[in-house]
Scaffold this active site. Structure first.
Site, PDB file in Angstrom:
ATOM      1  N   LYS A 253     -14.510   5.693  41.865  1.00 33.24           N
ATOM      2  CA  LYS A 253     -15.853   5.702  41.288  1.00 33.24           C
ATOM      3  C   LYS A 253     -16.770   6.346  42.320  1.00 33.24           C
ATOM      4  O   LYS A 253     -17.133   5.725  43.314  1.00 33.24           O
ATOM      5  CB  LYS A 253     -16.321   4.289  40.951  1.00 33.24           C
ATOM      6  CG  LYS A 253     -17.653   4.296  40.233  1.00 33.24           C
ATOM      7  CD  LYS A 253     -18.139   2.932  39.828  1.00 33.24           C
ATOM      8  CE  LYS A 253     -19.316   3.055  38.875  1.00 33.24           C
ATOM      9  NZ  LYS A 253     -20.357   3.963  39.347  1.00 33.24           N
ATOM     10  N   ARG A 273     -27.162  12.220  32.541  1.00 34.52           N
ATOM     11  CA  ARG A 273     -26.862  10.977  31.839  1.00 34.52           C
ATOM     12  C   ARG A 273     -27.748  10.770  30.614  1.00 34.52           C
ATOM     13  O   ARG A 273     -27.295  10.358  29.566  1.00 34.52           O
ATOM     14  CB  ARG A 273     -27.038   9.832  32.827  1.00 34.52           C
ATOM     15  CG  ARG A 273     -26.963   8.462  32.261  1.00 34.52           C
ATOM     16  CD  ARG A 273     -25.525   8.088  31.923  1.00 34.52           C
ATOM     17  NE  ARG A 273     -25.527   6.730  31.404  1.00 34.52           N
ATOM     18  CZ  ARG A 273     -25.510   5.653  32.148  1.00 34.52           C
ATOM     19  NH1 ARG A 273     -25.427   5.766  33.457  1.00 34.52           N
ATOM     20  NH2 ARG A 273     -25.544   4.466  31.601  1.00 34.52           N
ATOM     21  N   LYS A 420     -14.936  -0.698  35.618  1.00 40.23           N
ATOM     22  CA  LYS A 420     -15.261  -0.328  36.998  1.00 40.23           C
ATOM     23  C   LYS A 420     -15.148  -1.550  37.893  1.00 40.23           C
ATOM     24  O   LYS A 420     -15.522  -2.653  37.523  1.00 40.23           O
ATOM     25  CB  LYS A 420     -16.652   0.300  37.095  1.00 40.23           C
ATOM     26  CG  LYS A 420     -17.781  -0.555  36.585  1.00 40.23           C
ATOM     27  CD  LYS A 420     -19.126   0.180  36.690  1.00 40.23           C
ATOM     28  CE  LYS A 420     -20.202  -0.548  35.910  1.00 40.23           C
ATOM     29  NZ  LYS A 420     -21.471   0.186  35.841  1.00 40.23           N
TER      30      LYS A 420
END
Length: 558
Positions: A253, A273, A420
């Site tokens: 990540k 994003r 995550k």
DNA sequence: ACTGATGCGTC
DNA sequence: GTCGGAC
DNA sequence: GTCCGACGACGCATCAGT
């Protein structure tokens, strides 16, 4: 032609309704009554957005300009407005209250004219957004002033909230999706299809119009039109994530910024994003994308700033690159970005979102060089995952993501197909030295607390930012009562507090700060405990903050 | 020409 | 980004 | 599980005021 009052009444009802199903029923019934242009506008407005991202328009109105417009429209002082805001914690109620007491000035002549329609408000908002250049703030204020001078208190409440794009009536993307599905279900709309169309267009108004026409299926992936990105959910642990997924595709990540790259022959667009076009700020990413071996493609990845030592630069440095319009090349030389692609959405004229991740990855590897790919290891081994995790952290990144190799690319979804894993950070014990009065749910509560650390050298407290999450509603109410006694000074919405109470605060990272006297601030601060057992002297010192800063994320800063 | 406030995007 | 609350 | 709201730091662009 629907009146804006009807819209405002809907909002009031929705706001006052607790249950989400009931809210959705109300909205759906309203949508059915609108003509096409109104429908498009109303869908965005109910969610509190004025313009879809594709329009590249922004209101440029925040609290400051809003309150200026209100005070001018109604002939009251900014002090009065400040008082009302503190009392109500709601810009909408402030506007309603001010309009109620409005002294007819300025645009009084218009009072005689017809009531505001949805289209009228939309036109004014357009004028507000379009204003730029010298005196543009005046133009924004005048347009809002015009609306407030014609508005009833109820209308003013929602004009104000819309102007700052903060509706707070409990309908977001999910609620609007369901409302559109319900309103047009007879034409074949259902939540699934509506959501899909929204994730592909990011424009709820457009989706609603198509739902009504029965043409939702025509909204499909196209090059140059950004789609919502698939998101990762926070996993509990590597073991639990592997338990969930089984054999997982494991990736670092990266501590960077998400990019969606569209390539059509030699044309490249990069979207962020929030689906903003950031192409102009990222020339080296554009260059890299041109080398993709595909006629057309949409790719998903992370842009990361890598320093000369090969380690990621501070996140703050990445921020210097995004949205930059001037000195782009100069900063690109100083803060070079590297691209790490991890997914493929579209290839040579066809959406590949329905393929499983492992097939998308295979295709991605065929068209992109290893140097611009995120490393990926497919494994079910906890030990292997833990090793990759350690490497990612040692390399200065955030952690790892475990992905289900069989999963499709689900635009806009945050689900357990991507998990995550991030480390639990240390905490600091910091002194509460101030606070801010809250808004909305936190009206008349202290909703945000200023933190300080000890400066051993001088005995002073140095501030290092605010914390505003980690509280239950109940604890916030108790804390407000406790701190009320300790208020030393009030200034606008801010309050100075006599140092006496220690918060234990968790965080993701310590950042250098140009804004706080300690010179440091916390990234993602959250309150984990009130340390009634600790005295002021036991609060953490600047020295400790500095030493944590230097040692964090495997980084050693001399 | 410069500075500070404001808005708005990144995480 | 984080978190808590409601459904 | 999902959605929603109430909030965090930071940096760039823009504009107002000097």
């Amino acid at each position: 032609m629907t009146s804006f009052l009807a819209f405002a009444e809907l909002c009031q009802k929705v706001e006052a309704t607790a249950g989400s199903l009931e809210k959705i029923n109300l909205v759906a019934a309203f949508l059915s009554s609108l003509d096409e242009p109104e429908l498009s506008v109303a869908c965005s407005y109910v969610m509190g957005t004025i313009f879809p991202p594709s329009q590249s328009l922004a209101m440029g109105v925040g609290p400051s300009i809003l309150y200026e417009a209100l005070s001018k429209a109604c002939g009251c002082s900014t002090e009065q407005i400040g008082e009302m805001l503190r009392a109500t914690g709601d810009p909408g109620l402030v506007a309603a209250g001010v309009v109620e007491k409005r002294r007819p000035i300025g645009f009084a002549a218009f009072q005689e004219s017809r009531p505001l329609s949805i289209a009228d408000v939309s036109e004014r908002f357009m004028a507000v957004a379009r204003a730029s250049g010298k005196k543009s703030q005046d133009i924004k204020v005048k347009n809002l002033q015009y609306l407030f001078s014609l508005a009833s208190p109820l209308e003013a409440r929602y004009i104000a909230r819309l102007a700052i794009e903060d509706m707070r009536i409990g309908i977001g993307e999910g609620g609007m999706r369901d409302a559109i599905a319900l309103a047009f279900h007879e034409i074949g709309a259902d939540a699934e299809r509506v959501e899909q169309a929204y994730n592909l267009t990011n424009d709820m108004g457009l989706v609603a119009v198509n739902a009504r026409r029965g043409t939702l299926a025509e909204l499909s992936i196209m090059i140059h039109r950004p789609i919502k990105m698939m998101l990762a959910q926070l996993g509990e642990s590597i073991a639990s994530a592997l338990g969930e997924i089984g054999t997982a595709a494991i990736e670092w990540k990266y501590d960077g910024a998400r990019v969606q790259i569209h390539k059509d022959a030699d044309h490249v667009w990069i979207f962020s994003r929030r689906l903003e076009n950031v192409t102009a700020s990222l020339p080296e990413i554009v260059q890299t994308a041109k080398e993709i071996r595909a006629q057309s493609a949409i790719l998903d990845g992370e842009a990361v700033a890598i320093g000369k030592d090969g380690r990621p630069m501070a996140f703050q440095d990445i921020l210097k690159r995004f949205r930059r319009k001037y000195n782009v090349e100069k900063l690109a030389a100083r803060i070079p970005l590297r691209l790490f692609l991890f997914d493929l959405i579209y290839l040579d004229g066809r959406s590949v979102t329905d393929l499983p991740l492992r097939e998308r990855r295979d295709l991605l590897e065929k068209i992109a060089d290893p140097g611009i790919l995120a490393d990926q290891v497919v494994s079910a081994s906890k030990e292997a995952a833990e090793e990759i995790y350690r490497q990612a952290l040692a390399a200065g990144h955030e952690g790892i993501i475990l992905k289900n190799p069989a999963s499709v690319y689900a635009p806009g979804k945050r689900g357990k197909n991507w998990l995550k894993i991030k480390p639990v950070m240390e905490t600091l014990d910091l002194v509460v030295i101030g606070a801010k009065w809250g808004e909305g749910r936190r009206a008349s509560l202290l909703g945000s607390y200023r933190l300080g650390c000890q400066d051993a050298a001088t005995g002073n407290l140095l501030d290092m930012g605010f914390v505003a999450t980690g509280f239950t509603d109940e604890s916030l109410a108790e804390l407000t009562e406790m701190f009320r006694e300790l208020i030393v000074l009030e200034k606008g919405m801010e309050v100075e507090i006599k140092p006496a109470v220690i918060f234990e605060v968790a965080y993701e990272e310590i950042q250098k700060s140009p804004n706080y006297s300690s010179g440091y601030a916390l990234r993602f601060p959250r309150m984990v405990a009130v340390r009634y057992d600790k005295s002021l002297e036991e609060a953490d010192s600047l020295e400790r903050v500095v030493s944590l800063y230097r040692g964090q994320r495997g980084r050693v800063i001399p």
